[in-house]
Design a protein around this motif. Structure first.
Motif, PDB file in Angstrom:
ATOM      1  N   UNK A   1       0.850  -1.181   0.000  1.00 45.47           N
ATOM      2  CA  UNK A   1       0.000   0.000   0.000  1.00 45.47           C
ATOM      3  C   UNK A   1       0.895   1.243   0.000  1.00 45.47           C
TER       4      UNK A   1
ATOM      5  N   UNK B   1       1.008   4.521   2.526  1.00 44.99           N
ATOM      6  CA  UNK B   1       1.773   4.616   3.762  1.00 44.99           C
ATOM      7  C   UNK B   1       3.269   4.749   3.484  1.00 44.99           C
ATOM      8  N   UNK B   2       3.801   3.781   2.762  1.00 44.09           N
ATOM      9  CA  UNK B   2       5.256   3.779   2.537  1.00 44.09           C
ATOM     10  C   UNK B   2       5.586   4.406   1.183  1.00 44.09           C
TER      11      UNK B   2
ATOM     12  N   UNK C   1      10.471   6.334   2.397  1.00 52.18           N
ATOM     13  CA  UNK C   1      11.529   5.310   2.353  1.00 52.18           C
ATOM     14  C   UNK C   1      12.909   5.956   2.246  1.00 52.18           C
TER      15      UNK C   1
ATOM     16  N   UNK D   1      16.022   5.675   4.908  1.00 50.32           N
ATOM     17  CA  UNK D   1      17.351   5.174   4.549  1.00 50.32           C
ATOM     18  C   UNK D   1      18.439   6.194   4.866  1.00 50.32           C
TER      19      UNK D   1
ATOM     20  N   UNK E   1       6.442   4.085  23.964  1.00 50.64           N
ATOM     21  CA  UNK E   1       6.648   2.821  24.685  1.00 50.64           C
ATOM     22  C   UNK E   1       6.054   1.604  23.977  1.00 50.64           C
ATOM     23  N   UNK E   2       5.054   1.834  23.144  1.00 56.91           N
ATOM     24  CA  UNK E   2       4.450   0.704  22.432  1.00 56.91           C
ATOM     25  C   UNK E   2       5.407   0.108  21.422  1.00 56.91           C
ATOM     26  N   UNK E   3       6.122   0.983  20.705  1.00 53.61           N
ATOM     27  CA  UNK E   3       6.990   0.528  19.614  1.00 53.61           C
ATOM     28  C   UNK E   3       8.433   0.409  20.037  1.00 53.61           C
TER      29      UNK E   3
ATOM     30  N   UNK F   1      10.156   3.252  19.763  1.00 52.06           N
ATOM     31  CA  UNK F   1      10.779   4.398  19.080  1.00 52.06           C
ATOM     32  C   UNK F   1      11.367   5.310  20.156  1.00 52.06           C
TER      33      UNK F   1
ATOM     34  N   UNK G   1      14.240   4.072  15.567  1.00 58.25           N
ATOM     35  CA  UNK G   1      12.803   3.825  15.484  1.00 58.25           C
ATOM     36  C   UNK G   1      12.432   3.199  14.161  1.00 58.25           C
ATOM     37  N   UNK G   2      11.134   3.061  13.936  1.00 60.17           N
ATOM     38  CA  UNK G   2      10.650   2.457  12.694  1.00 60.17           C
ATOM     39  C   UNK G   2      10.793   3.447  11.544  1.00 60.17           C
ATOM     40  N   UNK G   3      10.519   2.982  10.340  1.00 60.72           N
ATOM     41  CA  UNK G   3      10.671   3.820   9.146  1.00 60.72           C
ATOM     42  C   UNK G   3       9.784   5.050   9.240  1.00 60.72           C
ATOM     43  N   UNK G   4       8.570   4.868   9.734  1.00 64.22           N
ATOM     44  CA  UNK G   4       7.635   5.996   9.802  1.00 64.22           C
ATOM     45  C   UNK G   4       8.149   7.057  10.777  1.00 64.22           C
TER      46      UNK G   4
ATOM     47  N   UNK H   1      -4.112   3.750   9.725  1.00 61.83           N
ATOM     48  CA  UNK H   1      -3.433   2.790  10.612  1.00 61.83           C
ATOM     49  C   UNK H   1      -3.355   3.360  12.027  1.00 61.83           C
TER      50      UNK H   1
ATOM     51  N   UNK I   1      -0.408   3.090  14.266  1.00 61.96           N
ATOM     52  CA  UNK I   1       0.878   3.656  13.835  1.00 61.96           C
ATOM     53  C   UNK I   1       0.927   5.184  13.915  1.00 61.96           C
TER      54      UNK I   1
END
Lengths: 152, 415
Positions: free
Chosen positions: A4, A7-8, A13, A17, A37-39, A41, A65-68, A124, A127
């Motif tokens: 999808x 989102x990304x 992206x 990177x 605290x959930x993730x 990040x 953290x995550x990509x987002x 999401x 997220x």
């Protein structure tokens, strides 16, 4: 099978990177540590604000953290550099409401520029905090919060 | 044995089993639903859904509080479920089974009712480095409150407890040792019998957190010898909101109540209350009656398949999945204990677990990403989070093929 792209998106992206302004700011006038605290990040945002003019002269971040979350923080720093503190608070408010689905930049006047890239995150709910952590942390720094901020 | 042989030797007719679970035939976004989050919670078979529905439709009444027929029938079914749990765990008597809302409440009960009575300043409590927060925080809080010392059994790089260190941690000041049977993050099966024997020799009591073991293997609390064994119903195909623990009667009899109120008393006057014997002492208030009946039905369902067969099949899923994932470049499996349950904690060099979960979801695959309520485990292995595939006997080898393919695609997407 493809993902999808709402989102990304490619820009997200790319910032994941190679994040921009990804370093500590030695002469920071404001800084704050933010955690989701959930993730897990975990970021620190640094700002150098000119007291006389209220202009954000420099802004940077460190952490993981995550990509987002990484892309959101990176894009935030490029967006806010050179902006006034008061304006950054307006953008925070619009961004925060956009990712929660309470503000629609396609229908309402906004100051978000390319930050509308993160609109897809409203689909999401689990997220949204990944995208908003950077902004909460930035506001925490401006408000001189001594404790760390958390998305919870 | 290669993967073809593993599939050949499968001890379970998985398509028959899957037909018992309505949710497994659902599609997510036009793709078959692949559920690999059984460590968090399990799906329910039709037998449990039907039993709960039938009970609520025809047999529901309060328990232990009335003498009309509906209530007597309801009480009888409720106590039969207690017997089923006792038999399932190999407990000597059904009075040694206490119903609670789940593992978290069971451990809090023991930390409160045993801990606050028998752990004092200068005493010691031992946990391990790979516990769920539910088996960490209650002991931390207790030790802080009492001025006791919390000691932690370390693990090696494969995620196995270092037993020599455990031997050194045990002293005559150790009051209780609380460890899990199976780690919810790493899948490590801990040597709970050895842990118990050694603790008892030192004069300490033992609590085993069985949340991740009881649904997946044959458990015999008398063989283990532990004083407490805690579990959650929703992780073993029963409704949520019900769980419990085995507690050795001679230990429970020395303990004070955790929650007080109705149904846990022998006699109340305005001056004094005499508490009931266990298990009633620890079951104040109207219990989750329907959920207990559902738990009993889930145990019947598991017994009909057989826990040994379930363990064997899930072990073959683990071996198959491990082999598949080991072939993927840039993927690390966190937790490689020799004795391991069907849990695969995945770490990718290129993508954060939360991005992995969101992308797997787009392929209809459900995994959990995060610290799994076990942050000390994450710290020990130097990762912020993992993506966890936790398997059940209704999972198929083909689903693990799909997981591996999806992970390869994610690695490509992010690099």
């Amino acid at each position: 099978m493809s993902y999808d792209n709402e989102l990304y998106q490619q820009v997200i992206l790319d910032h994941n990177r190679k994040p921009k302004n990804f370093h500590e700011l030695k002469n920071a006038t404001h800084k704050c540590h933010g955690i989701n605290p959930l993730c897990g990040d975990d970021i620190t945002v640094y700002l150098d604000v000119d007291e006389a003019t209220g202009v954000i002269q420099d802004i940077s971040f460190t952490g993981s953290g995550c990509a987002i979350s990484k892309a959101s923080t990176s894009l935030m720093t490029t967006f806010l550099k050179g902006k006034k503190v008061d304006d950054s608070r307006v953008v925070f408010d619009e961004f925060h409401k956009m990712v929660l689905g309470e503000f629609d930049p396609e229908k309402q006047e906004h100051h978000l520029g390319k930050l509308t890239l993160f609109m897809g995150i409203r689909e999401y709910p689990s997220r949204t905090k990944c995208a908003s952590l950077a902004w909460h942390t930035m506001i925490g720094a401006l408000d001189k919060k001594t404790d760390e901020v958390s998305t919870e | 044995m290669d993967n073809a042989e593993i599939m050949e030797k499968s001890s379970i007719d998985v398509e028959n089993i899957r037909a018992d679970f309505p949710v497994l035939s659902k599609q997510i976004g036009g793709k078959p639903f692949i559920y690999l989050d059984n460590g968090a919670t399990t799906q329910k078979p039709q037998a449990v859904i039907d039993r709960v529905s039938q009970f609520d439709s025809e047999e529901y009444g309060t328990v232990r509080r009335g003498s009309y027929r509906l209530c007597e029938r309801s009480t009888q079914l409720y106590e039969e479920a207690r017997q089923k749990v006792a038999d399932f765990l190999g407990a000597p008597t059904k009075q040694e089974i206490v119903f609670t809302s789940g593992t978290t409440q069971s451990i809090n009960l023991v930390a409160h009712s045993f801990g606050r009575k028998f752990v004092n300043a200068g005493d010691e409590v031992i946990i391990s480095n790979i516990e769920h927060h539910a088996n960490t925080v209650p002991w931390q809080v207790l030790c802080e409150e009492k001025g006791a010392k919390l000691k932690v059994i370390p693990v090696n790089d494969d995620g196995e407890l270092i037993m020599e260190e455990y031997d050194r941690l045990l002293t005559d000041k150790t009051r209780i040792v609380a460890v899990n049977h199976v780690s919810n993050v790493l899948g490590t099966i801990n040597p709970v019998k050895e842990i118990t024997v050694k603790a008892h020799k030192a004069g300490a009591k033992v609590l085993i957190d069985g949340a991740q073991s009881m649904p997946h293997m044959k458990v015999d609390v008398q063989d283990i010898g532990c004083d407490f064994y805690t579990f959650s119903g929703h992780k073993m195909y029963a409704p949520s909101g019900i769980g419990g623990m085995f507690g050795r009667m001679e230990v429970m009899e020395t303990m004070s109540p955790y929650v007080t109120g109705g149904d846990m008393i022998l006699q109340v006057t305005l001056e004094k209350t005499i508490f009931a014997k266990p298990p009633a002492r620890f079951e104040a208030g109207t219990p989750p009656i329907t959920q207990v009946i559902g738990l009993g039905a889930a145990i019947d369902y598991l017994d009909a398949i057989g826990m040994d067969r379930i363990f064997e099949y899930e072990k073959s899923l683990l071996d198959y999945g491990t082999r598949l994932l080991q072939e993927i470049d840039g993927l690390r499996i966190i937790g490689n204990a020799a004795d391991k349950a069907a849990i695969l904690s995945i770490y990718l060099e290129s993508a954060h677990p939360h991005d992995i979960i969101t992308m797997l979801d787009q392929d209809g695959i459900a995994l959990r990403g995060g610290h799994h309520c076990a942050q000390p485990t994450m710290i020990r292995f130097g990762v912020p989070a993992t993506a966890r595939a936790s398997m059940a006997f209704y999972n198929k080898f083909e689903e693990l093929d799909a997981l591996a393919e999806s992970l390869r695609k994610i690695i490509k997407f992010f690099s």
